[in-house]
Design a protein around this motif. Sequence first.
Motif, short mmCIF file in Angstrom:
data_model
loop_
_atom_site.label_atom_id
_atom_site.label_comp_id
_atom_site.label_asym_id
_atom_site.label_seq_id
_atom_site.Cartn_x
_atom_site.Cartn_y
_atom_site.Cartn_z
N TRP A 1 0.83 -1.21 0.00
CA TRP A 1 0.00 0.00 0.00
C TRP A 1 0.87 1.26 0.00
O TRP A 1 0.57 2.25 -0.68
CB TRP A 1 -0.92 -0.01 1.21
N ASP B 1 -2.56 0.64 -9.50
CA ASP B 1 -3.19 -0.64 -9.75
C ASP B 1 -3.12 -1.60 -8.57
O ASP B 1 -3.37 -2.80 -8.72
CB ASP B 1 -2.59 -1.29 -11.00
N TYR B 2 -2.82 -1.05 -7.39
CA TYR B 2 -2.84 -1.88 -6.18
C TYR B 2 -4.03 -1.48 -5.31
O TYR B 2 -4.34 -0.30 -5.16
CB TYR B 2 -1.55 -1.74 -5.37
N GLY B 3 -4.66 -2.49 -4.73
CA GLY B 3 -5.71 -2.26 -3.75
C GLY B 3 -5.53 -3.23 -2.59
O GLY B 3 -4.97 -4.32 -2.77
N GLU C 1 -10.81 -1.96 -3.60
CA GLU C 1 -10.62 -1.38 -4.93
C GLU C 1 -9.19 -0.90 -5.12
O GLU C 1 -8.57 -0.38 -4.18
CB GLU C 1 -11.53 -0.16 -5.10
N THR C 2 -8.68 -1.04 -6.32
CA THR C 2 -7.45 -0.35 -6.66
C THR C 2 -7.75 1.14 -6.82
O THR C 2 -8.90 1.54 -7.01
CB THR C 2 -6.84 -0.88 -7.97
N THR C 3 -6.71 1.95 -6.77
CA THR C 3 -6.91 3.38 -6.98
C THR C 3 -7.48 3.65 -8.36
O THR C 3 -8.35 4.51 -8.53
CB THR C 3 -5.59 4.13 -6.78
#
Length: 223
Positions: free
Chosen positions: A113, A119-121, A126-128
């Motif tokens: 994080w 593209d990480y969640g 949710e991803t950003t």
Amino acid sequence: MTELILIRHGETDWNRELRFQGHVDVPLNATGHEQARRLAERLAADRPTVHHLVCSDLVRTRQTAQPSLEVLFPQATIDTLTDSNLREQSFGVVDGMRVDDIKEQHADAWEKWLRFEADYGMPGGETTRQFHARVMDAVRRIALQHAGQTVMVVTHGGVLDMIWRTARGTGLDGPRQSDIPNAGFNRVRVDAATVEVLDWADVRHLADLPAQPVYDQKKLLVR
């Protein structure tokens, strides 16, 4: 073009604890209710032309919007003016958790994080990039439905961050750069292609209230 008056919800106890609130339905605390009252008081004094009001369906935004609704549209009912697409980002398994608890229980997810990659969640969240798409779809829809008008939108800090990033063209990677105080005034102009910031983080109506808790993502990187 459509003008949006963007309001982050008032303070909650979880804001004070710097929890990831996400989709958890957390009510305002006493300070948050006072911030909402001050917001409505300012609207009553300034009498801006507002044609419509919409808010996230979570209780902290509905409670923030209610006093303003009574000033602007006293015959309206808040439950008919909600939009779930204006919710905060979903943080999945860490919704409702404090940072220290996330570090202990989800250490790997926390380290990922802190890269603040689009593209990480968090697991189950949710991803950003997904969040940004949801938010901007809602913003464009509201702007289209109320073209040429002014709409008051009561929502969440993450939602305002997505709008600010879009207006400034800063991209979705990296920590938050903008100030987003509880119950502050923010104004943008939206058309089919652009978002323009007109005013941001105006808290004159809150000047003598206690200092607000600040979720500073940049500071997380140096802890």
